[in-house]
Motif scaffolding. Structure first.
Motif, PDB file in Angstrom:
ATOM      1  N   VAL A   1      73.901  -3.821  78.267  1.00 35.08           N
ATOM      2  CA  VAL A   1      75.148  -4.206  78.936  1.00 35.08           C
ATOM      3  C   VAL A   1      76.259  -3.238  78.523  1.00 35.08           C
ATOM      4  O   VAL A   1      76.659  -3.190  77.350  1.00 35.08           O
ATOM      5  N   PHE A   2      76.730  -2.459  79.493  1.00 36.00           N
ATOM      6  CA  PHE A   2      77.790  -1.508  79.182  1.00 36.00           C
ATOM      7  C   PHE A   2      79.085  -2.247  78.857  1.00 36.00           C
ATOM      8  O   PHE A   2      79.402  -3.266  79.485  1.00 36.00           O
TER       9      PHE A   2
ATOM     10  N   TYR B   1      70.673  -1.873  84.049  1.00 39.04           N
ATOM     11  CA  TYR B   1      72.101  -1.694  83.741  1.00 39.04           C
ATOM     12  C   TYR B   1      73.020  -2.306  84.796  1.00 39.04           C
ATOM     13  O   TYR B   1      74.118  -2.718  84.489  1.00 39.04           O
ATOM     14  N   GLN B   2      72.571  -2.297  86.071  1.00 41.64           N
ATOM     15  CA  GLN B   2      73.493  -2.844  87.081  1.00 41.64           C
ATOM     16  C   GLN B   2      72.890  -3.984  87.912  1.00 41.64           C
ATOM     17  O   GLN B   2      73.412  -4.345  88.947  1.00 41.64           O
TER      18      GLN B   2
ATOM     19  N   PRO C   1      82.239  -1.950  81.337  1.00 45.38           N
ATOM     20  CA  PRO C   1      81.373  -2.828  82.137  1.00 45.38           C
ATOM     21  C   PRO C   1      81.196  -2.299  83.564  1.00 45.38           C
ATOM     22  O   PRO C   1      82.166  -1.852  84.185  1.00 45.38           O
ATOM     23  N   ILE C   2      79.966  -2.389  84.051  1.00 46.24           N
ATOM     24  CA  ILE C   2      79.671  -1.973  85.424  1.00 46.24           C
ATOM     25  C   ILE C   2      80.634  -2.674  86.373  1.00 46.24           C
ATOM     26  O   ILE C   2      80.804  -3.883  86.308  1.00 46.24           O
ATOM     27  N   GLY C   3      81.250  -1.884  87.247  1.00 47.54           N
ATOM     28  CA  GLY C   3      82.119  -2.471  88.264  1.00 47.54           C
ATOM     29  C   GLY C   3      83.603  -2.259  88.000  1.00 47.54           C
ATOM     30  O   GLY C   3      84.388  -2.295  88.930  1.00 47.54           O
TER      31      GLY C   3
ATOM     32  N   LYS D   1      84.900  -8.883  83.836  1.00 50.78           N
ATOM     33  CA  LYS D   1      83.690  -8.168  84.294  1.00 50.78           C
ATOM     34  C   LYS D   1      82.612  -8.217  83.228  1.00 50.78           C
ATOM     35  O   LYS D   1      81.432  -8.406  83.529  1.00 50.78           O
ATOM     36  N   LEU D   2      83.038  -8.008  82.004  1.00 49.14           N
ATOM     37  CA  LEU D   2      82.058  -8.007  80.910  1.00 49.14           C
ATOM     38  C   LEU D   2      81.369  -9.373  80.823  1.00 49.14           C
ATOM     39  O   LEU D   2      80.143  -9.453  80.702  1.00 49.14           O
ATOM     40  N   ILE D   3      82.135 -10.441  80.927  1.00 49.49           N
ATOM     41  CA  ILE D   3      81.549 -11.784  80.870  1.00 49.49           C
ATOM     42  C   ILE D   3      80.598 -11.994  82.042  1.00 49.49           C
ATOM     43  O   ILE D   3      79.474 -12.469  81.876  1.00 49.49           O
ATOM     44  N   GLU D   4      81.038 -11.583  83.223  1.00 46.93           N
ATOM     45  CA  GLU D   4      80.187 -11.719  84.415  1.00 46.93           C
ATOM     46  C   GLU D   4      78.863 -10.967  84.202  1.00 46.93           C
ATOM     47  O   GLU D   4      77.784 -11.495  84.475  1.00 46.93           O
TER      48      GLU D   4
END
Ligand code: ATP
Ligand code: MG
Length: 393
Positions: free
Chosen positions: A67-68, A239-240, A173-175, A23-26
């Motif tokens: 980026v969270f 952020y998202q 990370p968002i999601g 998720k973080l990479i995405e």
């Protein structure tokens, strides 16, 4: 040139970790679109971003700060994984910098590298002293309080050198934490609540109740609350990236409440409707919770007693990220995330016209339920949802 992103690894194990990193990479890729980044990849315990020559540091810094999941990041140069190369590169790297005292801080994650971190520190330190002393007579090592720290990371097949750790947002990370419905009023508090939810990895679906009647817009809405809310969402999109937005007409429900029920309970009844509608949307969106900007205060809807009576209307959890914050802290955060200026634009929610002078601060659940019987709750909710407008912002 590279950027190395570090994340907090606490609690990241097995499958969780993989999910988090993917998720973080995405999300990093999304945030870096158009900023001349060649590649974003996972290397042990870090995310590595390869930059093109054209890449602008300031732009990338700005993007990564939103980026969270990123605890801190650094712009780094690299060299061959060999001590002579590391010594030369470090000296070359520090040559153009202004400083008198320095420290080398090595982290060796690649255990096949023949020297320990401390040995690298010593060898590189000595080399720098010998080679840069000519141009910098006062040059010296200071382990406690140096002017400059040169970080060296030896990881997998790489060696990275950098001088600065730039603080990221932290969080998740968002999601990774699923979805929630965020009740966004256009005021100061709810955008900040959304921020904190997003920071813990929750993707927000935004929901706003508006009370506009076409012919009254001019006189009542000093500033269109819909436009205001959209502007806030655009700000939170940093952020998202993109957001789903539900807009629900609320005027009919309000009129029903204030015409038929005890005005002192109007606020609570309104809020019970808002929660119920949000719960229906949550079901539709497969969202796990509602998020509001409520806080504990002594105003009408936000006493602990009233919060309980409001929440009784729904089964879904209602999260209130601002619960422990003072108003001043909320305002400071709203300024930091750049929603404040939009939030304070003049606006009037229609219900102010009917508001009781002394709204109930300690509502009684039984009385509230009695009053509610005077309304066709199901029908009002269905009607409102039928008139919902959905947008991707
Ligand atoms: P805010 O600054 O977020 O408007 P507030 O301190 O003014 O909050 P209230 O007006 O009681 O407090 O609202 C509490 C919460 O209820 C808001 O933070 C928001 O989550 C939700 N809410 C209130 N009005 C609306 C609305 N018109 N549409 C969507 N959500 C709303
Ligand atoms: Mg408000």
């Amino acid at each position: 040139m590279y950027v190395i992103c570090h994340y907090a690894e606490i609690g990241l194990k097995g499958k969780n970790r993989k999910f988090f990193e993917e998720k973080l990479i995405e999300n990093l890729k999304k945030s870096l679109v158009g900023l001349s980044c060649r590649k974003v990849q996972r290397i042990s315990g870090r995310i590595l971003i390869e930059l093109d020559e054209k890449a602008k540091e300031s732009k990338i810094k700005e993007a990564l700060k939103n980026v969270f999941g990123v605890a801190h990041f650094s712009f780094a140069v690299s060299c061959e994984q060999e001590i002579e190369a590391i010594k030369k590169k470090s000296a070359e790297f520090l040559k153009s910098k202004k400083f008198e005292t320095f420290r080398i801080e090595t982290k060796r994650s690649e255990k096949d590298f023949p020297l320990t971190s401390q040995e690298v520190n010593e060898k590189v330190g000595e080399y720098i002293l010998e080679n840069l002393k000519v141009q910098n007579a006062k040059l010296g090592v200071d382990l406690k309080n140096p002017d400059i720290t040169c970080f060296i990371e030896i990881v997998e097949k790489y060696v990275f050198l950098y001088l600065e750790k730039i603080k990221g947002q932290g969080g998740l990370p968002i999601g990774v934490s699923g979805k929630a419905i965020s009740l966004l009023s256009g005021g100061i508090d709810s955008p900040v609540a959304s921020f904190y939810g997003m920071r813990r990895g929750i993707r927000m679906v935004f929901l706003h109740f508006h009370t506009q009647e076409p012919e009254k817009i001019q006189s009542i809405q000093k500033q269109n609350s819909i436009e205001k809310t959209k502007k806030i969402i655009r700000t939170l999109n940093k952020y998202q990236f993109s957001s789903k937005f539900y807009l629900i007409p609320f005027l009919n429900i309000q009129k029903g409440i204030f015409q038929k029920t005890n005005p002192e309970l109007g606020c609570i009844l309104c809020r019970r409707f808002m929660f119920r509608i949000a719960e229906v949307l949550a079901e539709k969106e497969k969202a796990e919770a509602l998020i509001t900007g409520e806080n504990i205060g002594q105003v009408a809807s936000q006493t602990l007693v009233n919060i309980r009576v409001t929440e009784e209307a729904v089964n879904i959890p209602v999260l209130r990220p601002l619960i422990g914050m003072d108003k001043k802290d909320i305002i400071d955060k709203a300024k930091e995330i750049e929603t404040f200026d939009t939030s304070i634009l003049a606006e009037e929610f229609y219900c102010h016209e009917f508001l009781a002078k002394h709204p109930e601060t300690k509502a009684n659940l039984e009385k509230v339920k009695e009053e509610e019987k005077k309304l066709d709750v199901e029908k009002l909710i269905k009607e409102a949802i039928k008139k919902a407008k959905v947008e991707i912002i």
